[in-house]
Design a protein around this motif. Structure first.
Motif, PDB file in Angstrom:
ATOM      1  N   UNK A  62       0.872  -1.180   0.000  1.00 46.86           N
ATOM      2  CA  UNK A  62       0.000   0.000   0.000  1.00 46.86           C
ATOM      3  C   UNK A  62       0.905   1.225   0.000  1.00 46.86           C
ATOM      4  N   UNK A  63       1.435   1.529  -1.148  1.00 46.79           N
ATOM      5  CA  UNK A  63       2.389   2.626  -1.193  1.00 46.79           C
ATOM      6  C   UNK A  63       2.396   3.270  -2.560  1.00 46.79           C
ATOM      7  N   UNK A  64       2.967   4.472  -2.605  1.00 47.52           N
ATOM      8  CA  UNK A  64       3.180   5.170  -3.863  1.00 47.52           C
ATOM      9  C   UNK A  64       4.593   4.832  -4.305  1.00 47.52           C
ATOM     10  N   UNK A  65       4.725   4.013  -5.331  1.00 50.51           N
ATOM     11  CA  UNK A  65       6.034   3.520  -5.748  1.00 50.51           C
ATOM     12  C   UNK A  65       6.931   4.672  -6.187  1.00 50.51           C
ATOM     13  N   UNK A  66       8.144   4.686  -5.654  1.00 48.49           N
ATOM     14  CA  UNK A  66       9.147   5.715  -5.949  1.00 48.49           C
ATOM     15  C   UNK A  66       8.643   7.119  -5.636  1.00 48.49           C
ATOM     16  N   UNK A 107      -6.055   5.771   1.456  1.00 48.00           N
ATOM     17  CA  UNK A 107      -7.045   4.738   1.188  1.00 48.00           C
ATOM     18  C   UNK A 107      -8.131   4.722   2.254  1.00 48.00           C
ATOM     19  N   UNK A 108      -7.764   4.984   3.486  1.00 43.23           N
ATOM     20  CA  UNK A 108      -8.789   5.084   4.536  1.00 43.23           C
ATOM     21  C   UNK A 108      -9.744   6.240   4.240  1.00 43.23           C
ATOM     22  N   UNK A 109      -9.195   7.335   3.724  1.00 40.36           N
ATOM     23  CA  UNK A 109     -10.031   8.476   3.363  1.00 40.36           C
ATOM     24  C   UNK A 109     -10.972   8.105   2.209  1.00 40.36           C
ATOM     25  N   UNK A 110     -10.485   7.302   1.280  1.00 42.44           N
ATOM     26  CA  UNK A 110     -11.332   6.839   0.180  1.00 42.44           C
ATOM     27  C   UNK A 110     -12.527   6.059   0.731  1.00 42.44           C
ATOM     28  N   UNK A 111     -12.283   5.186   1.697  1.00 45.28           N
ATOM     29  CA  UNK A 111     -13.400   4.412   2.269  1.00 45.28           C
ATOM     30  C   UNK A 111     -14.387   5.321   2.987  1.00 45.28           C
ATOM     31  N   UNK A 112     -13.888   6.364   3.631  1.00 46.23           N
ATOM     32  CA  UNK A 112     -14.800   7.296   4.315  1.00 46.23           C
ATOM     33  C   UNK A 112     -15.645   8.061   3.300  1.00 46.23           C
ATOM     34  N   UNK A 113     -15.021   8.477   2.205  1.00 50.36           N
ATOM     35  CA  UNK A 113     -15.766   9.203   1.170  1.00 50.36           C
ATOM     36  C   UNK A 113     -16.847   8.332   0.537  1.00 50.36           C
ATOM     37  N   UNK A 114     -16.575   7.033   0.433  1.00 46.64           N
ATOM     38  CA  UNK A 114     -17.552   6.100  -0.129  1.00 46.64           C
ATOM     39  C   UNK A 114     -18.541   5.598   0.919  1.00 46.64           C
ATOM     40  N   UNK A 115     -18.285   5.984   2.170  1.00 44.76           N
ATOM     41  CA  UNK A 115     -19.120   5.562   3.306  1.00 44.76           C
ATOM     42  C   UNK A 115     -19.138   4.037   3.455  1.00 44.76           C
ATOM     43  N   UNK A 120     -14.578  -2.125   5.715  1.00 44.28           N
ATOM     44  CA  UNK A 120     -13.213  -2.342   5.217  1.00 44.28           C
ATOM     45  C   UNK A 120     -12.269  -2.423   6.408  1.00 44.28           C
ATOM     46  N   UNK A 121     -11.570  -3.541   6.513  1.00 42.75           N
ATOM     47  CA  UNK A 121     -10.623  -3.751   7.612  1.00 42.75           C
ATOM     48  C   UNK A 121      -9.202  -3.652   7.070  1.00 42.75           C
ATOM     49  N   UNK A 122      -8.425  -2.715   7.611  1.00 39.70           N
ATOM     50  CA  UNK A 122      -7.011  -2.588   7.253  1.00 39.70           C
ATOM     51  C   UNK A 122      -6.202  -3.408   8.256  1.00 39.70           C
ATOM     52  N   UNK A 123      -5.753  -4.585   7.824  1.00 34.91           N
ATOM     53  CA  UNK A 123      -5.073  -5.505   8.735  1.00 34.91           C
ATOM     54  C   UNK A 123      -3.596  -5.188   8.891  1.00 34.91           C
ATOM     55  N   UNK A 124      -3.028  -4.383   7.986  1.00 33.43           N
ATOM     56  CA  UNK A 124      -1.622  -4.030   8.074  1.00 33.43           C
ATOM     57  C   UNK A 124      -0.713  -5.183   7.670  1.00 33.43           C
ATOM     58  N   UNK A 125       0.525  -5.102   8.108  1.00 33.61           N
ATOM     59  CA  UNK A 125       1.507  -6.140   7.799  1.00 33.61           C
ATOM     60  C   UNK A 125       1.244  -7.351   8.682  1.00 33.61           C
ATOM     61  N   UNK A 126       1.286  -8.540   8.106  1.00 33.82           N
ATOM     62  CA  UNK A 126       0.993  -9.756   8.858  1.00 33.82           C
ATOM     63  C   UNK A 126       2.112 -10.776   8.686  1.00 33.82           C
ATOM     64  N   UNK A 127       2.131 -11.765   9.570  1.00 33.50           N
ATOM     65  CA  UNK A 127       3.102 -12.853   9.453  1.00 33.50           C
ATOM     66  C   UNK A 127       2.679 -13.804   8.340  1.00 33.50           C
ATOM     67  N   UNK A 128       3.570 -14.710   7.973  1.00 26.98           N
ATOM     68  CA  UNK A 128       3.242 -15.688   6.939  1.00 26.98           C
ATOM     69  C   UNK A 128       2.057 -16.545   7.373  1.00 26.98           C
TER      70      UNK A 128
END
Length: 223
Positions: A62-66, A107-115, A120-128
Motif C-alpha cells: 500500500x504505497x506510492x512507488x518511488x 485509502x482510509x479516506x477513500x473508504x470514508x468518502x464512499x461511506x 473495510x478492515x485494514x489488517x496491516x503487515x501480517x506474518x506468513x
C-alpha cells in the motif's frame, strides 16, 4: 536493454514479461518459468466452515512507488466496486486489506468518502501464518491491478502476481486483472475470473457472481 543483451539467457516469470523485454529490444534467448508457491506454507483450510463467505481479500503493498507513481494495485477500484456488488447481492460484504505502506491513510479516506469504512478492515503487515489464514478464510481473493506508465518512463503492474497463486494454493477463487502478467495466473471461469482493473462495474460483477454461489467458489478453489 544493452546490459540485458550481454547475457547468454534470460528467465522471465511470465510470457507477458518476456514479451515486454522483446518490445524494448532484448534479443537474447528468453525462457518463461512462472513463479511458484511453497505448498508447505500455503494450503487449504482444514475446516470449510471457517470461510468468511462475504469477505473479499486483497493483499499487496500500500504505497506510492518511488514517491511519484500512480497507485496500481487496485484498492481504489475494489473499494468503488463494493457498494455495486452489495446491491447486486442484496447484502453487505466486507473487504480485508492486508499490507502496509505510505498510501494507507489516503485509502482510509477513500473508504470514508464512499461511506464503506465500517466494512473495510485494514489488517496491516501480517506474518506468513496470518497471511495463510487470511487466504484460507476469504470468500474470494481480488486484486484488480493495473499496468501504468509513469512520467519517468517506468512501468508498474504485475509481471506475474504471486499473491494470486498463493490464494489459489489455499483453495480460494481468484479475481485477477486482465492486464500484465496477472492474466496468466488463473484459468478464466475455472479457477477464477479476469476483470477490467479500471472498471468498478467489471470487478463488482465478478465478485457478485462468485459470492452468490458458494459451491462455485469452492469448486474454483479446488481446481
Amino acid at each position: 536493454c544493452k546490459l540485458l543483451n550481454k547475457l547468454d539467457h534470460i528467465v522471465a516469470v511470465s510470457q507477458y514479461t518476456a514479451n515486454q523485454m522483446r518490445v524494448v529490444g532484448v534479443t537474447v534467448p528468453i525462457s518463461v518459468i512462472p513463479n511458484s508457491v511453497d505448498c508447505a506454507l500455503f494450503y487449504p483450510a482444514t475446516h470449510r466452515e471457517d470461510i468468511r463467505r462475504d469477505e473479499i481479500l486483497i493483499c499487496g503493498r500500500i504505497s506510492v512507488v518511488r514517491g511519484s507513481e500512480v497507485q496500481y494495485k487496485g484498492h481504489d477500484v475494489l473499494f468503488a466496486a463494493l457498494p455495486l456488488a452489495e446491491r447486486q447481492l442484496g447484502r453487505k460484504l466486507r473487504i480485508r486489506v492486508v499490507g502496509a505502506g505510505d498510501d494507507a491513510e489516503r485509502l482510509r479516506e477513500v473508504t470514508r468518502n464512499l461511506q464503506i469504512q465500517d466494512r473495510v478492515c485494514f489488517a496491516g503487515k501480517v506474518s506468513v501464518g496470518e497471511l495463510r489464514e487470511n487466504y484460507q478464510r476469504c470468500g474470494v481473493f481480488c486484486m484488480p491491478s493495473r499496468v501504468n506508465q509513469n512520467p519517468t518512463g517506468y512501468w508498474t503492474g504485475e509481471g506475474f502476481g504471486i499473491v494470486y497463486i498463493e490464494a489459489a494454493a489455499c483453495a480460494r477463487p481468484v479475481i485477477a486483472s486482465c492486464e500484465g502478467g496477472a492474466r496468466e495466473t488463473i484459468v478464466p471461469d475455472i479457477t477464477g475470473k479476469l476483470v477490467d482493473p479500471r472498471s468498478a462495474e467489471s470487478v463488482a460483477k465478478a465478485i457478485a457472481e462468485i459470492l452468490d454461489n458458494p459451491v462455485l467458489a469452492d469448486e474454483m478453489g479446488r481446481v
